[in-house]
Design an enzyme around this catalytic site. Structure first.
Site, PDB file in Angstrom:
ATOM      1  N   GLU A 110       0.345  -1.080  -0.336  1.00  0.00           N
ATOM      2  CA  GLU A 110       0.100  -0.033   0.088  1.00  0.00           C
ATOM      3  C   GLU A 110       1.208   1.213  -0.203  1.00  0.00           C
ATOM      4  OE1 GLU A 110      -1.833  -0.090   3.084  1.00  0.00           O
ATOM      5  OE2 GLU A 110      -3.497  -2.157   2.901  1.00  0.00           O
ATOM      6  N   GLY A 186       6.120  -2.323   6.216  1.00  0.00           N
ATOM      7  CA  GLY A 186       7.320  -3.032   6.084  1.00  0.00           C
ATOM      8  C   GLY A 186       8.270  -1.762   7.233  1.00  0.00           C
ATOM      9  N   SER A 218      12.174   5.773   7.933  1.00  0.00           N
ATOM     10  CA  SER A 218      11.811   5.458   8.983  1.00  0.00           C
ATOM     11  C   SER A 218      12.352   4.307  10.094  1.00  0.00           C
ATOM     12  CB  SER A 218      10.135   5.966   9.631  1.00  0.00           C
ATOM     13  OG  SER A 218       8.884   4.234   9.243  1.00  0.00           O
ATOM     14  N   SER A 241      10.499   5.524  15.369  1.00  0.00           N
ATOM     15  CA  SER A 241       8.479   4.590  16.106  1.00  0.00           C
ATOM     16  C   SER A 241       9.306   4.380  16.847  1.00  0.00           C
ATOM     17  CB  SER A 241       8.552   3.125  15.156  1.00  0.00           C
ATOM     18  OG  SER A 241       8.101   4.229  14.017  1.00  0.00           O
ATOM     19  N   LEU A 242       9.591   5.475  18.151  1.00  0.00           N
ATOM     20  CA  LEU A 242       9.311   4.711  19.668  1.00  0.00           C
ATOM     21  C   LEU A 242       8.663   4.301  20.140  1.00  0.00           C
ATOM     22  CD1 LEU A 242      11.466   5.545  21.653  1.00  0.00           C
ATOM     23  CD2 LEU A 242      10.184   7.878  21.789  1.00  0.00           C
ATOM     24  N   HIS A 243       7.178   5.023  20.147  1.00  0.00           N
ATOM     25  CA  HIS A 243       5.876   4.658  20.809  1.00  0.00           C
ATOM     26  C   HIS A 243       5.904   4.039  22.777  1.00  0.00           C
ATOM     27  CE1 HIS A 243       4.617   3.825  16.873  1.00  0.00           C
ATOM     28  NE2 HIS A 243       5.390   2.813  16.427  1.00  0.00           N
ATOM     29  N   ASN A 317      -4.252   4.179  15.126  1.00  0.00           N
ATOM     30  CA  ASN A 317      -5.481   4.099  14.080  1.00  0.00           C
ATOM     31  C   ASN A 317      -6.158   2.740  14.522  1.00  0.00           C
ATOM     32  OD1 ASN A 317      -5.445   5.685  11.228  1.00  0.00           O
ATOM     33  ND2 ASN A 317      -3.454   5.504  11.496  1.00  0.00           N
ATOM     34  N   CYS A 360      -0.981   1.877   7.647  1.00  0.00           N
ATOM     35  CA  CYS A 360      -0.558   0.821   6.452  1.00  0.00           C
ATOM     36  C   CYS A 360      -0.871  -1.217   7.092  1.00  0.00           C
ATOM     37  CB  CYS A 360       0.977   0.830   6.415  1.00  0.00           C
ATOM     38  SG  CYS A 360       1.793   0.123   8.104  1.00  0.00           S
TER      39      CYS A 360
END
Ligand code: SF4
Length: 406
Positions: A110, A186, A218, A241-243, A317, A360
């Site tokens: 995508e 990915g 990223s 991408s820490l989160h 999301n 994604c």
């Protein structure tokens, strides 16, 4: 396939792969060599390249500057296009458009095109989020791609052709692509050679010609790849991408944290910022009651205080098969305020294209069909248990996802 993925959503190798490389992934010197090796003049390579990057042809047969016999030879050796758009879904009153691309072996990937109208002296922007792999081995449980498991790395041209397709759609409306972000399906740094070749093609003034500062790569924290990028010294933006700022929680949300924990990831990001002078961008998806608490915000403020960094806070999301929901906006704003009070530049991002499944992997997951109910229930139960363990501060004992490696 990662431990947290659901089986058989995206089985590898749906069909044999077309062995011919895509023309947009072939470096100019290589293409020139190909012509010279066949006793063809080198300028033919430039004519073909002009047709690819100038957007004047939609297939090899439309490259009118080269003779028909040469076109037949090119067609036998290369593919003009490596992705086919199978579906385009607009959302947000036309501000977001998601494309589902089918590759030669039937794998689905995508890309998402986001339009940002001109505002407050800023020019309008058109940003494309692209995929670097079909599926993903990392298996972040809030991500639909993570559920799909890993199918395969994309070839260079399969990455670049997502961009060419979007650029063609924009050109039809006399608009130009301004930014590319590798934040689709990915983990880009697990396919780093191809990603670097694609960045090269996008950045090269003789090919796509997009400034390096308009390209963002990223990573979920593949430390060896981050170090390699730093050593190469390119000027594009690195996004991490820490989160979560606590290892126990990040072990669950980003399973490769079990291999490269937060301290190593942030140190690699700092080294990148020092070496390139570029600010590192940290992405933080906020999940209600999981990673959005005041202690989480304070831990992140302590972790990043004084760094040359920028934090993007994004509500999760809505993704099927998780027990979680997005943090409410007032909680996200409080989280942002804690970071800002520690001097950390922070932006709250709105979700784009929820009604088209813009996170994604959601469209590909939809096409793959619903997994068995029992597998979904087991996954939900496991996530509830793992996040409860993490909230008690205990590190995960689960294995590092297969395929993440060194
Ligand atoms: S969030 Fe990124 S790294 Fe994590 S599973 Fe999804 S695609 Fe892979």
């Amino acid at each position: 396939m990662s431990a947290s993925s659901l089986p058989l959503l995206n089985p590898p190798g749906p069909a044999p792969r077309d062995p011919r490389p895509g023309l947009s992934g072939v470096a100019p010197a290589e293409l020139e060599r190909w012509f010279v090796d066949r006793d063809r003049p080198a300028y033919r390579a430039r004519q073909v390249a002009d047709a690819i990057w100038g957007g004047r042809a939609a297939s090899v047969s439309e490259i009118s500057t080269v003779p028909a016999a040469v076109r037949a030879e090119i067609e036998a050796a290369f593919r003009f296009d490596t992705v086919a758009d199978t579906e385009l879904r607009p959302a947000d009153a036309g501000l977001t458009e998601k494309a589902l691309h089918r590759l030669s072996d039937g794998a689905l990937v995508e890309s998402v095109l986001m339009h940002y109208p001109a505002r407050g002296g800023q020019r309008e922007r058109h940003t494309l989020c692209i995929s670097s792999q079909a599926g993903c081995a990392v298996g972040c449980p809030f991500c639909a791609t993570g559920e799909l498991g890993f199918t395969r790395d994309l070839e260079t041209a399969e990455i670049v052709d997502q961009v060419r397709h979007a650029a063609r759609r924009l050109a039809a409306d006399e608009r130009r692509l301004t930014n590319v972000v590798f934040m689709g399906m990915g983990e880009p740094l697990l396919n780093l050679d191809r990603v670097l070749e694609a960045v090269d093609a996008l950045n090269d003034p003789a090919r796509f010609g997009l400034g390096a500062r308009h390209i963002t790569v990223s990573t979920s924290g593949v430390v060896p790849g981050m170090r390699r990028l730093t050593a190469l010294g390119p000027q594009f933006t690195l996004a991490v991408s820490l989160h979560a700022a606590r290892d126990a929680l990040r072990d669950v949300l980003v399973p490769l944290n079990r291999r490269w924990p937060i301290a190593e990831v942030v140190e690699a990001a700092r080294a990148h910022a020092r070496a390139t002078g570029r600010r590192v961008s940290y992405e933080v998806t906020l999940i209600a009651g999981v990673n959005d608490t005041e202690p989480d915000a304070r831990a992140m403020a302590d972790l990043l205080r004084g760094d040359h960094a920028h934090v993007n806070l994004i509500p999760m999301n809505p993704v099927a098969h998780t027990p979680w929901t997005a943090s409410p906006m007032d909680v996200i704003e409080r989280f942002a305020a804690t970071l800002r009070s520690a001097g950390i530049a922070t932006t709250v991002r709105r979700n784009r294209g929820q009604e088209i499944g813009a996170a994604c992997g959601q469209l590909a997951a939809e096409r793959a069909g619903e997994p068995p109910a029992a597998a979904v229930a087991r996954r939900r139960d496991r996530l509830v248990e793992e996040s409860a363990t993490a909230l008690r501060g205990e590190r995960s004992r689960a294995a590092v996802p297969a395929g993440v490696g060194e």
